[in-house]
Design a protein around this motif. Structure first.
Motif, short mmCIF file in Angstrom:
data_model
loop_
_atom_site.label_atom_id
_atom_site.label_comp_id
_atom_site.label_asym_id
_atom_site.label_seq_id
_atom_site.Cartn_x
_atom_site.Cartn_y
_atom_site.Cartn_z
N GLU A 72 0.89 -1.19 0.09
CA GLU A 72 0.01 -0.15 0.07
C GLU A 72 0.84 1.26 -0.03
OE1 GLU A 72 -2.89 0.10 3.16
OE2 GLU A 72 -3.27 -2.07 2.76
N ARG A 73 1.04 1.75 -1.16
CA ARG A 73 1.83 3.00 -1.16
C ARG A 73 1.18 4.26 -1.29
NH1 ARG A 73 5.87 0.77 -5.72
NH2 ARG A 73 6.77 -1.16 -4.28
N CYS A 74 0.00 4.05 -1.87
CA CYS A 74 -0.89 5.41 -1.99
C CYS A 74 -1.47 5.58 -0.50
CB CYS A 74 -2.31 5.01 -2.60
SG CYS A 74 -3.40 6.25 -2.88
N ARG A 75 -1.38 6.88 -0.21
CA ARG A 75 -1.75 7.86 0.91
C ARG A 75 -2.89 8.60 0.75
NH1 ARG A 75 -0.79 3.73 3.68
NH2 ARG A 75 1.61 3.20 3.93
N ALA A 76 -3.58 8.72 -0.33
CA ALA A 76 -4.52 9.64 -0.64
C ALA A 76 -5.54 9.36 0.57
CB ALA A 76 -5.54 9.17 -1.91
N SER A 77 -6.32 10.57 0.87
CA SER A 77 -7.27 10.62 1.88
C SER A 77 -8.70 9.55 1.48
CB SER A 77 -7.57 11.99 2.37
OG SER A 77 -8.26 12.64 1.19
N LYS A 78 -8.79 9.66 0.13
CA LYS A 78 -10.15 9.01 -0.35
C LYS A 78 -9.66 8.36 -1.84
CE LYS A 78 -13.71 11.36 2.28
NZ LYS A 78 -13.65 12.73 2.74
N THR A 79 -10.03 7.34 -1.77
CA THR A 79 -9.99 6.62 -3.17
C THR A 79 -11.32 6.08 -3.73
OG1 THR A 79 -7.61 5.87 -2.92
CG2 THR A 79 -8.67 4.91 -4.56
N PHE A 80 -11.76 6.51 -4.78
CA PHE A 80 -13.11 6.02 -5.38
C PHE A 80 -13.03 5.16 -6.55
CE2 PHE A 80 -13.89 9.98 -3.17
CZ PHE A 80 -14.90 9.98 -2.60
N ILE A 81 -13.59 3.95 -6.31
CA ILE A 81 -13.28 2.98 -7.50
C ILE A 81 -14.66 2.74 -8.13
CG2 ILE A 81 -12.59 0.53 -7.93
CD1 ILE A 81 -10.93 0.59 -5.31
N ARG A 82 -14.59 2.88 -9.30
CA ARG A 82 -15.89 2.95 -10.30
C ARG A 82 -15.99 1.73 -10.93
NH1 ARG A 82 -17.38 7.48 -14.60
NH2 ARG A 82 -15.38 6.96 -15.20
N LEU A 83 -16.39 0.63 -10.52
CA LEU A 83 -16.39 -0.78 -11.13
C LEU A 83 -17.36 -0.90 -12.37
CD1 LEU A 83 -16.22 -2.96 -8.15
CD2 LEU A 83 -14.34 -2.25 -9.47
N GLY A 84 -16.99 -1.28 -13.46
CA GLY A 84 -17.94 -1.34 -14.35
C GLY A 84 -18.86 -0.36 -14.66
N TYR A 85 -18.48 0.79 -14.85
CA TYR A 85 -18.95 2.20 -14.98
C TYR A 85 -19.89 2.01 -16.13
CZ TYR A 85 -15.92 3.82 -18.90
OH TYR A 85 -15.39 4.04 -19.96
N GLU A 86 -20.84 2.82 -16.21
CA GLU A 86 -21.93 2.88 -17.37
C GLU A 86 -22.38 1.45 -17.69
OE1 GLU A 86 -20.58 5.37 -20.38
OE2 GLU A 86 -20.69 7.22 -19.34
N PHE A 87 -22.68 0.67 -16.46
CA PHE A 87 -23.01 -0.84 -16.74
C PHE A 87 -24.15 -1.00 -17.91
CE2 PHE A 87 -24.53 0.76 -12.77
CZ PHE A 87 -25.89 0.78 -13.13
N SER A 128 -5.81 -3.41 4.06
CA SER A 128 -5.67 -3.28 5.65
C SER A 128 -6.91 -2.56 5.89
CB SER A 128 -4.41 -2.50 5.87
OG SER A 128 -4.63 -1.02 5.19
N ASP A 129 -6.98 -2.29 7.24
CA ASP A 129 -8.23 -1.60 7.77
C ASP A 129 -8.04 -0.25 7.76
OD1 ASP A 129 -9.14 -3.95 9.13
OD2 ASP A 129 -8.07 -3.60 11.17
N GLU A 130 -6.95 0.26 7.59
CA GLU A 130 -6.53 1.66 7.11
C GLU A 130 -6.86 2.00 5.81
OE1 GLU A 130 -6.06 5.47 8.15
OE2 GLU A 130 -6.00 3.87 9.60
N ALA A 131 -6.51 1.11 4.84
CA ALA A 131 -6.81 1.42 3.59
C ALA A 131 -8.47 1.25 3.20
CB ALA A 131 -6.19 0.37 2.52
N ASN A 132 -9.11 0.52 4.07
CA ASN A 132 -10.45 0.23 3.76
C ASN A 132 -11.22 1.41 4.37
OD1 ASN A 132 -11.70 -2.38 2.57
ND2 ASN A 132 -10.47 -3.40 4.20
N LYS A 133 -10.64 2.14 5.04
CA LYS A 133 -11.28 3.37 5.48
C LYS A 133 -11.37 4.60 4.40
CE LYS A 133 -10.13 2.79 10.28
NZ LYS A 133 -9.25 3.02 11.59
N ARG A 134 -10.41 4.24 3.42
CA ARG A 134 -10.25 5.22 2.35
C ARG A 134 -10.67 4.99 1.03
NH1 ARG A 134 -4.62 4.74 4.07
NH2 ARG A 134 -4.45 4.19 2.44
#
Length: 85
Positions: free
Chosen positions: A1-16, A46-52
């Motif tokens: 886990e290298r990313c320390r962004a405060s929030k990461t939004f993952i858009r799965l299968g966008y415009e499904f 990790s728990d920390e990543a799941n929060k973001r």
């Protein structure tokens, strides 16, 4: 886990529900795939990543283009969707 962004939004299968992407042919498979990716990420991050990390469900707006498509048929469930776009 290298990313320390405060929030990461993952858009799965966008415009499904866009017929060009072929997800609209089998909503149950789209739901299965969406749930699998979300479940695996939540299990292995990790728990920390799941929060973001937030999972986004993003429609193309097919009900406006076709009366045969219904967004409800594609919804993976509140347990798997954090944001709706």
């Amino acid at each position: 886990e290298r990313c320390r962004a405060s929030k990461t939004f993952i858009r799965l299968g966008y415009e499904f529900d866009n017929p060009s992407f072929k997800y609209s042919e089998d909503p149950s498979m789209y739901i299965l795939a969406f749930r699998k990716v979300v479940s695996d990420c939540r299990e292995f991050l990790s728990d920390e990543a799941n929060k973001r990390v937030f999972f986004v469900w993003h429609s193309w707006g097919a009900p406006f283009a076709s009366k045969k498509l219904s967004l409800e048929r594609f919804y993976p469930g509140d347990k798997f969707v954090d944001w709706i776009g």
